[in-house]
Design an enzyme around this catalytic site. Sequence first.
Site, mmCIF file in Angstrom:
data_model
loop_
_atom_site.group_PDB
_atom_site.id
_atom_site.type_symbol
_atom_site.label_atom_id
_atom_site.label_comp_id
_atom_site.label_asym_id
_atom_site.label_seq_id
_atom_site.Cartn_x
_atom_site.Cartn_y
_atom_site.Cartn_z
ATOM 1 N N CYS A 295 0.835 -1.190 0.000
ATOM 2 C CA CYS A 295 0.000 0.000 0.000
ATOM 3 C C CYS A 295 0.882 1.258 0.000
ATOM 4 C CB CYS A 295 -0.985 -0.043 1.164
ATOM 5 S SG CYS A 295 -2.395 1.045 0.885
ATOM 6 N N HIS B 118 -3.231 -5.147 1.957
ATOM 7 C CA HIS B 118 -2.539 -5.392 3.236
ATOM 8 C C HIS B 118 -2.597 -6.866 3.631
ATOM 9 C CE1 HIS B 118 -1.901 -1.217 4.706
ATOM 10 N NE2 HIS B 118 -2.890 -0.956 3.887
ATOM 11 N N GLU C 133 -0.937 -8.479 5.685
ATOM 12 C CA GLU C 133 -0.667 -8.723 7.108
ATOM 13 C C GLU C 133 -1.938 -8.659 7.949
ATOM 14 O OE1 GLU C 133 -0.197 -5.973 5.534
ATOM 15 O OE2 GLU C 133 -0.592 -4.251 6.840
#
Length: 176
Positions: A63, A155, A157
């Site tokens: 991002c 994202h 994660e």
Amino acid sequence: MRALERAGATAVEVRTPEDLAGVDALVVPGGESTTVIRLLTRFGLIEPIRRRVREGMPFWGTCMGMIVAARDVAEMDQPTLGLLDVTVRRNAFGRQVESAEVPLTIPALGAEPFPAVFIRAPWIERTGTDVQTLAEHGGHGVMVRQRNVLGTSFHPELTGDGRVHGYFLQMIEEAA
Ligand code: GLN
């Protein structure tokens, strides 16, 4: 950092050129690109990062990290790291996909769609000849790779799916 550790890496924070000298790979996560570019300049990290990536250090921008890594950013006049030969547009998916989770087809990760979380995400408007598009969403590239540099608009994660982290760890093994 927790997602990287789950994937099998040892993760440390990099805030100075000295920190950078101690790592095998670098991830720049999400955040606010205009602020982080100013901080990278203030902490003297721009040239050391460029040098390490030129020498082959694996780099992954998620991002904001991809915005910071891009050669060109539409309608932004701050200098970037210029590690990835792409043009990105910030906040490109706008409100519709703000904070949306999208099942994304990423052939390099297998048949199972990846739960991609987009948060005021950039998309890719141009890719250089050397850049491989690994996933698209809404007609725009959202995951790209140029040799040792990986970029994702989303994202990974924030999900329990560790496959993109696993993919990056494999890039680190290839580079070693
Ligand atoms: N919109 C942010 C920027 O342009 C990026 C958002 C994110 O990293 N989730 O810098």
